[in-house]
Write a protein that holds these residues in place. Structure first.
Motif, PDB file in Angstrom:
ATOM      1  N   ASN A 197       0.835  -1.202   0.000  1.00 53.94           N
ATOM      2  CA  ASN A 197       0.000   0.000   0.000  1.00 53.94           C
ATOM      3  C   ASN A 197       0.874   1.258   0.000  1.00 53.94           C
ATOM      4  N   ALA A 198       1.907   1.255   0.836  1.00 47.70           N
ATOM      5  CA  ALA A 198       2.811   2.414   0.894  1.00 47.70           C
ATOM      6  C   ALA A 198       3.503   2.612  -0.452  1.00 47.70           C
ATOM      7  N   TYR A 199       3.856   1.507  -1.095  1.00 44.52           N
ATOM      8  CA  TYR A 199       4.507   1.582  -2.398  1.00 44.52           C
ATOM      9  C   TYR A 199       3.564   2.187  -3.439  1.00 44.52           C
ATOM     10  N   LEU A 200       2.294   1.763  -3.424  1.00 47.45           N
ATOM     11  CA  LEU A 200       1.312   2.347  -4.341  1.00 47.45           C
ATOM     12  C   LEU A 200       1.275   3.860  -4.179  1.00 47.45           C
ATOM     13  N   TRP A 201       1.195   4.332  -2.932  1.00 52.00           N
ATOM     14  CA  TRP A 201       1.085   5.773  -2.691  1.00 52.00           C
ATOM     15  C   TRP A 201       2.390   6.502  -3.004  1.00 52.00           C
ATOM     16  N   ALA A 202       3.526   5.843  -2.792  1.00 49.36           N
ATOM     17  CA  ALA A 202       4.806   6.461  -3.166  1.00 49.36           C
ATOM     18  C   ALA A 202       4.880   6.647  -4.681  1.00 49.36           C
ATOM     19  N   LEU A 203       4.447   5.636  -5.425  1.00 51.02           N
ATOM     20  CA  LEU A 203       4.432   5.744  -6.881  1.00 51.02           C
ATOM     21  C   LEU A 203       3.474   6.835  -7.345  1.00 51.02           C
ATOM     22  N   LEU A 204       2.309   6.902  -6.726  1.00 54.81           N
ATOM     23  CA  LEU A 204       1.350   7.953  -7.085  1.00 54.81           C
ATOM     24  C   LEU A 204       1.940   9.334  -6.799  1.00 54.81           C
ATOM     25  N   GLY A 205       2.697   9.446  -5.719  1.00 55.10           N
ATOM     26  CA  GLY A 205       3.355  10.712  -5.400  1.00 55.10           C
ATOM     27  C   GLY A 205       4.383  11.093  -6.460  1.00 55.10           C
ATOM     28  N   GLU A 206       5.164  10.118  -6.910  1.00 52.04           N
ATOM     29  CA  GLU A 206       6.149  10.377  -7.970  1.00 52.04           C
ATOM     30  C   GLU A 206       5.460  10.763  -9.276  1.00 52.04           C
ATOM     31  N   MET A 207       4.382  10.049  -9.614  1.00 53.23           N
ATOM     32  CA  MET A 207       3.636  10.386 -10.823  1.00 53.23           C
ATOM     33  C   MET A 207       3.080  11.806 -10.740  1.00 53.23           C
ATOM     34  N   ALA A 208       2.544  12.149  -9.572  1.00 52.65           N
ATOM     35  CA  ALA A 208       1.964  13.485  -9.387  1.00 52.65           C
ATOM     36  C   ALA A 208       3.034  14.558  -9.577  1.00 52.65           C
ATOM     37  N   TYR A 221      -4.929   8.774  -7.964  1.00 52.46           N
ATOM     38  CA  TYR A 221      -5.472   7.544  -7.392  1.00 52.46           C
ATOM     39  C   TYR A 221      -6.840   7.242  -8.011  1.00 52.46           C
ATOM     40  N   LEU A 222      -7.693   8.242  -8.098  1.00 51.87           N
ATOM     41  CA  LEU A 222      -9.021   8.042  -8.686  1.00 51.87           C
ATOM     42  C   LEU A 222      -8.919   7.654 -10.156  1.00 51.87           C
ATOM     43  N   GLN A 223      -7.990   8.275 -10.873  1.00 49.41           N
ATOM     44  CA  GLN A 223      -7.791   7.917 -12.279  1.00 49.41           C
ATOM     45  C   GLN A 223      -7.308   6.479 -12.413  1.00 49.41           C
ATOM     46  N   ILE A 227       2.432   0.746 -11.844  1.00 46.04           N
ATOM     47  CA  ILE A 227       3.845   0.525 -12.177  1.00 46.04           C
ATOM     48  C   ILE A 227       4.072   0.723 -13.674  1.00 46.04           C
ATOM     49  N   ASP A 228       3.202   0.155 -14.497  1.00 43.94           N
ATOM     50  CA  ASP A 228       3.333   0.331 -15.949  1.00 43.94           C
ATOM     51  C   ASP A 228       3.260   1.801 -16.342  1.00 43.94           C
ATOM     52  N   GLU A 229       2.362   2.535 -15.712  1.00 43.70           N
ATOM     53  CA  GLU A 229       2.236   3.968 -16.006  1.00 43.70           C
ATOM     54  C   GLU A 229       3.515   4.703 -15.592  1.00 43.70           C
ATOM     55  N   CYS A 230       4.066   4.321 -14.441  1.00 42.85           N
ATOM     56  CA  CYS A 230       5.310   4.942 -13.972  1.00 42.85           C
ATOM     57  C   CYS A 230       6.453   4.682 -14.945  1.00 42.85           C
ATOM     58  N   LYS A 231       6.569   3.446 -15.399  1.00 39.19           N
ATOM     59  CA  LYS A 231       7.624   3.110 -16.356  1.00 39.19           C
ATOM     60  C   LYS A 231       7.478   3.947 -17.619  1.00 39.19           C
ATOM     61  N   GLY A 232       6.249   4.156 -18.070  1.00 34.04           N
ATOM     62  CA  GLY A 232       5.992   4.983 -19.236  1.00 34.04           C
ATOM     63  C   GLY A 232       6.401   6.431 -19.043  1.00 34.04           C
ATOM     64  N   LEU A 233       6.431   6.870 -17.783  1.00 38.02           N
ATOM     65  CA  LEU A 233       6.834   8.247 -17.459  1.00 38.02           C
ATOM     66  C   LEU A 233       8.317   8.337 -17.102  1.00 38.02           C
ATOM     67  N   GLY A 234       9.024   7.208 -17.159  1.00 44.13           N
ATOM     68  CA  GLY A 234      10.441   7.210 -16.820  1.00 44.13           C
ATOM     69  C   GLY A 234      10.707   7.200 -15.325  1.00 44.13           C
TER      70      GLY A 234
END
Length: 174
Positions: A56-67, A78-80, A146-153
């Motif tokens: 769960n923490a990892y999900l939110w950390a990734l969302l923070g990086e994406m943001a 998160y909603l998206q 994770i896939d979305e993050c990889k797409g964003l580098g």
């Protein structure tokens, strides 16, 4: 009051569930409330596996990086992500209740009017929050992010680390 049990007894046509002794003080407070006319609300559910706080923490950390990369808000992301990779159900509601129903869900999308048995309603696609997900459902959400993050580098953990987090999640419930 919340506790786990595997004991269910039947007595005089009723189901009884023993409350553990360690909850005695909480039980006394409930008894006192009932004696003053308060009504208790009881909910009994089947225990589900809890996801790992690491996952769960990892999900939110990734969302923070994406943001950060996308110059947006991680709660909005998160909603998206729920809409892209999450679990949903379809419901049909009366037109006047649409906004209230949408407010009860993490995310809800109006699909349009439908007529059933001569009654018109609005069909909604409603997304459950990830706190309700089982391991498989959470895995799909996390892998999508994770896939979305990889797409964003954005750097992500290795597949082995991810597997370990999800395996730990599966063991938490025993």
């Amino acid at each position: 009051m919340k506790f786990d049990t595997t004991q269910v007894n039947f007595f005089n046509g009723c189901i009884t569930i023993p409350i553990p002794k360690y909850l005695g003080s909480a039980l006394q407070a409930l008894i006192a409330a009932v004696s003053k006319g308060k009504v208790l609300q009881v909910q009994i559910t089947i225990k589900r596996k809890q996801r790992s706080l690491d996952a769960n923490a990892y999900l939110w950390a990734l969302l923070g990086e994406m943001a950060r990369v996308l110059y947006t808000d991680k709660d909005e992301l998160y909603l998206q992500m729920l809409e892209r990779y999450g679990v949903f159900t379809h419901i049909i509601v009366k037109p006047q209740a649409v906004e209230k129903v949408k407010a009860e869900w993490k995310a809800a999308r109006e699909l349009g009017p439908v007529t059933i048995n001569g009654q018109t309603g609005i069909q909604l696609q409603c997304y459950f929050g990830s706190h309700t997900y089982d391991t498989r459902e959470f895995s799909c959400l996390l892998n999508g992010v994770i896939d979305e993050c990889k797409g964003l580098g954005i750097d992500t953990r290795s597949d082995a680390e991810l597997d370990s987090m999800l395996e730990e999640w599966g063991r938490k419930d025993g």
